[in-house]
Scaffold this motif. Sequence first.
Motif, PDB file in Angstrom:
ATOM      1  N   THR A  56      48.602 -80.274  37.072  1.00  0.00           N
ATOM      2  CA  THR A  56      49.428 -79.378  37.881  1.00  0.00           C
ATOM      3  C   THR A  56      50.830 -79.963  37.969  1.00  0.00           C
ATOM      4  N   ILE A  57      51.820 -79.122  37.735  1.00  0.00           N
ATOM      5  CA  ILE A  57      53.217 -79.530  37.833  1.00  0.00           C
ATOM      6  C   ILE A  57      53.845 -78.891  39.067  1.00  0.00           C
ATOM      7  N   ILE A  58      54.524 -79.703  39.873  1.00  0.00           N
ATOM      8  CA  ILE A  58      55.257 -79.204  41.030  1.00  0.00           C
ATOM      9  C   ILE A  58      56.653 -79.824  40.987  1.00  0.00           C
ATOM     10  N   TYR A  83      55.736 -74.041  51.527  1.00  0.00           N
ATOM     11  CA  TYR A  83      54.441 -73.340  51.513  1.00  0.00           C
ATOM     12  C   TYR A  83      53.970 -73.080  50.078  1.00  0.00           C
ATOM     13  N   LYS A  84      54.886 -72.743  49.192  1.00  0.00           N
ATOM     14  CA  LYS A  84      54.513 -72.485  47.801  1.00  0.00           C
ATOM     15  C   LYS A  84      53.963 -73.746  47.135  1.00  0.00           C
ATOM     16  N   MET A  85      54.607 -74.862  47.392  1.00  0.00           N
ATOM     17  CA  MET A  85      54.130 -76.134  46.846  1.00  0.00           C
ATOM     18  C   MET A  85      52.762 -76.491  47.408  1.00  0.00           C
ATOM     19  N   ALA A  86      52.561 -76.244  48.709  1.00  0.00           N
ATOM     20  CA  ALA A  86      51.260 -76.497  49.322  1.00  0.00           C
ATOM     21  C   ALA A  86      50.182 -75.617  48.695  1.00  0.00           C
ATOM     22  N   GLN A  87      50.508 -74.357  48.462  1.00  0.00           N
ATOM     23  CA  GLN A  87      49.547 -73.453  47.827  1.00  0.00           C
ATOM     24  C   GLN A  87      49.174 -73.924  46.429  1.00  0.00           C
ATOM     25  N   ALA A  88      50.148 -74.494  45.704  1.00  0.00           N
ATOM     26  CA  ALA A  88      49.865 -75.016  44.369  1.00  0.00           C
ATOM     27  C   ALA A  88      48.860 -76.166  44.429  1.00  0.00           C
ATOM     28  N   VAL A  89      48.981 -76.998  45.466  1.00  0.00           N
ATOM     29  CA  VAL A  89      48.047 -78.112  45.621  1.00  0.00           C
ATOM     30  C   VAL A  89      46.651 -77.595  45.946  1.00  0.00           C
ATOM     31  N   TYR A  90      46.563 -76.649  46.889  1.00  0.00           N
ATOM     32  CA  TYR A  90      45.247 -76.124  47.253  1.00  0.00           C
ATOM     33  C   TYR A  90      44.610 -75.344  46.105  1.00  0.00           C
ATOM     34  N   ALA A  91      45.424 -74.706  45.269  1.00  0.00           N
ATOM     35  CA  ALA A  91      44.880 -74.034  44.089  1.00  0.00           C
ATOM     36  C   ALA A  91      44.283 -75.055  43.131  1.00  0.00           C
ATOM     37  N   SER A  92      44.880 -76.221  43.041  1.00  0.00           N
ATOM     38  CA  SER A  92      44.350 -77.296  42.200  1.00  0.00           C
ATOM     39  C   SER A  92      43.026 -77.821  42.756  1.00  0.00           C
ATOM     40  N   LEU A  93      42.985 -77.996  44.080  1.00  0.00           N
ATOM     41  CA  LEU A  93      41.736 -78.436  44.719  1.00  0.00           C
ATOM     42  C   LEU A  93      40.617 -77.440  44.469  1.00  0.00           C
ATOM     43  N   GLU A  94      40.920 -76.161  44.607  1.00  0.00           N
ATOM     44  CA  GLU A  94      39.920 -75.124  44.407  1.00  0.00           C
ATOM     45  C   GLU A  94      39.447 -75.072  42.962  1.00  0.00           C
ATOM     46  N   ALA A  95      40.372 -75.207  42.040  1.00  0.00           N
ATOM     47  CA  ALA A  95      40.012 -75.120  40.621  1.00  0.00           C
ATOM     48  C   ALA A  95      39.077 -76.244  40.194  1.00  0.00           C
ATOM     49  N   ASP A  96      39.195 -77.407  40.839  1.00  0.00           N
ATOM     50  CA  ASP A  96      38.410 -78.567  40.407  1.00  0.00           C
ATOM     51  C   ASP A  96      37.370 -79.003  41.430  1.00  0.00           C
ATOM     52  N   LYS A  97      37.056 -78.152  42.387  1.00  0.00           N
ATOM     53  CA  LYS A  97      36.176 -78.586  43.472  1.00  0.00           C
ATOM     54  C   LYS A  97      34.785 -78.988  42.986  1.00  0.00           C
ATOM     55  N   ALA A  98      34.316 -78.425  41.875  1.00  0.00           N
ATOM     56  CA  ALA A  98      32.982 -78.751  41.374  1.00  0.00           C
ATOM     57  C   ALA A  98      32.989 -79.929  40.400  1.00  0.00           C
ATOM     58  N   ILE A 124      63.486 -71.858  63.544  1.00  0.00           N
ATOM     59  CA  ILE A 124      62.804 -70.960  64.474  1.00  0.00           C
ATOM     60  C   ILE A 124      61.402 -70.615  63.979  1.00  0.00           C
ATOM     61  N   PHE A 125      61.279 -70.326  62.686  1.00  0.00           N
ATOM     62  CA  PHE A 125      59.994 -69.875  62.147  1.00  0.00           C
ATOM     63  C   PHE A 125      59.068 -71.015  61.734  1.00  0.00           C
ATOM     64  N   GLY A 126      59.571 -72.235  61.696  1.00  0.00           N
ATOM     65  CA  GLY A 126      58.666 -73.346  61.465  1.00  0.00           C
ATOM     66  C   GLY A 126      58.848 -74.084  60.165  1.00  0.00           C
ATOM     67  N   MET A 127      60.058 -74.578  59.904  1.00  0.00           N
ATOM     68  CA  MET A 127      60.296 -75.391  58.713  1.00  0.00           C
ATOM     69  C   MET A 127      59.389 -76.614  58.706  1.00  0.00           C
ATOM     70  N   ASN A 128      59.204 -77.214  59.892  1.00  0.00           N
ATOM     71  CA  ASN A 128      58.370 -78.402  59.986  1.00  0.00           C
ATOM     72  C   ASN A 128      56.916 -78.106  59.630  1.00  0.00           C
ATOM     73  N   LYS A 129      56.463 -76.876  59.919  1.00  0.00           N
ATOM     74  CA  LYS A 129      55.088 -76.509  59.564  1.00  0.00           C
ATOM     75  C   LYS A 129      54.930 -76.404  58.050  1.00  0.00           C
ATOM     76  N   ALA A 130      55.953 -75.892  57.374  1.00  0.00           N
ATOM     77  CA  ALA A 130      55.880 -75.757  55.928  1.00  0.00           C
ATOM     78  C   ALA A 130      55.834 -77.115  55.245  1.00  0.00           C
ATOM     79  N   THR A 131      56.733 -78.022  55.638  1.00  0.00           N
ATOM     80  CA  THR A 131      56.727 -79.350  55.026  1.00  0.00           C
ATOM     81  C   THR A 131      55.472 -80.126  55.420  1.00  0.00           C
ATOM     82  N   GLY A 132      55.018 -79.925  56.668  1.00  0.00           N
ATOM     83  CA  GLY A 132      53.782 -80.573  57.094  1.00  0.00           C
ATOM     84  C   GLY A 132      52.581 -80.068  56.317  1.00  0.00           C
ATOM     85  N   ALA A 133      52.559 -78.768  56.031  1.00  0.00           N
ATOM     86  CA  ALA A 133      51.461 -78.194  55.245  1.00  0.00           C
ATOM     87  C   ALA A 133      51.416 -78.795  53.851  1.00  0.00           C
ATOM     88  N   TYR A 134      52.586 -79.004  53.264  1.00  0.00           N
ATOM     89  CA  TYR A 134      52.643 -79.587  51.921  1.00  0.00           C
ATOM     90  C   TYR A 134      52.182 -81.042  51.941  1.00  0.00           C
TER      91      TYR A 134
END
Length: 297
Positions: A56-58, A83-98, A124-134
């Motif tokens: 996976t490339i990010i 959030y997009k970068m975090a989603q890329a990581v979780y997609a990698s986890l899902e793809a290789d979970k087995a 206001i909308f949560g920049m810290n949540k996005a970086t924390g999610a990643y």
Amino acid sequence: MEATETMMGRGRDAIDMIVDADSFNEGTIGAKTFDDPEFGPGAVVGTAALNGEAVTIIASDANAFNEKFPVVYAGIIGMEEGYKMAQAVYASLEADKARPVAEKRPLVLIVDTPGNGPGKVEEIFGMNKATGAYQLALAEARLAGHPIVAMVIGRAISGAFLCHGLQADHIVSLDANFGTMIHVMPLTSVSRIIRKDLETLQELSKGNPVFAAGPRFFYALGGVEELVGTIDGMRPTIIEHIKAIRAAKAAGEADKLGPWGRGQLGAEREGRKVRPEVIKLMNQEFAAVAEKYAPSR
């Protein structure tokens, strides 16, 4: 050393230099596709082959501009990008979970970012949540067995590096003569915050890596596992570090990787001389009261 070619602002070029020729499939990781070009345009995510293995490339794109958030440009990681970068990581986890740990796909983070996008709307909308999610996504992937290598090609600054790099198993960096920059903030900002004159901090930075900036000082702190001396050296260096990370995890030595491992490395390189003493003292003080606050059963 004399100044040489720089990779600053060339995240997309770096992808092509690192992965197998014509193998990068942008916007697809496992079963997930990122098909909205207006969502987090500054984040480049996808799947490629590296030495014949799926990775996976990010990366961040210094030439992208997020029209919804005016402060997100020139490689800045904004709320959507996080959030997009975090989603890329979780997609990698899902793809290789087995898959067994030895077969988990590596994640390669190409780092060239001047910071986060702290605009009013993002705050206001949560920049810290996005970086924390990643950050959380990368930590979960690392603990799940995915080898993660961060390759610093340009700027690795402040909170953006905190989420896009510091959770990797290993960090490698082009050397300082390529114009690479690694620091939390410039000395001018440190001076204002801690109310020390700039001249004093500049003098301290000559011999103390804590006050300094740049990949060589960060190497002394243990933050960079290896300095890469040539642009052509990025690809083989990443391949070798993926092998080393896998070997460490297979040997049950995961504590030598990631943030904790970099602390140990900094002590070995004498860039963090006080850290082991502080940890020892804290452990002693906790042991003295542990029975009171965490009684054994």
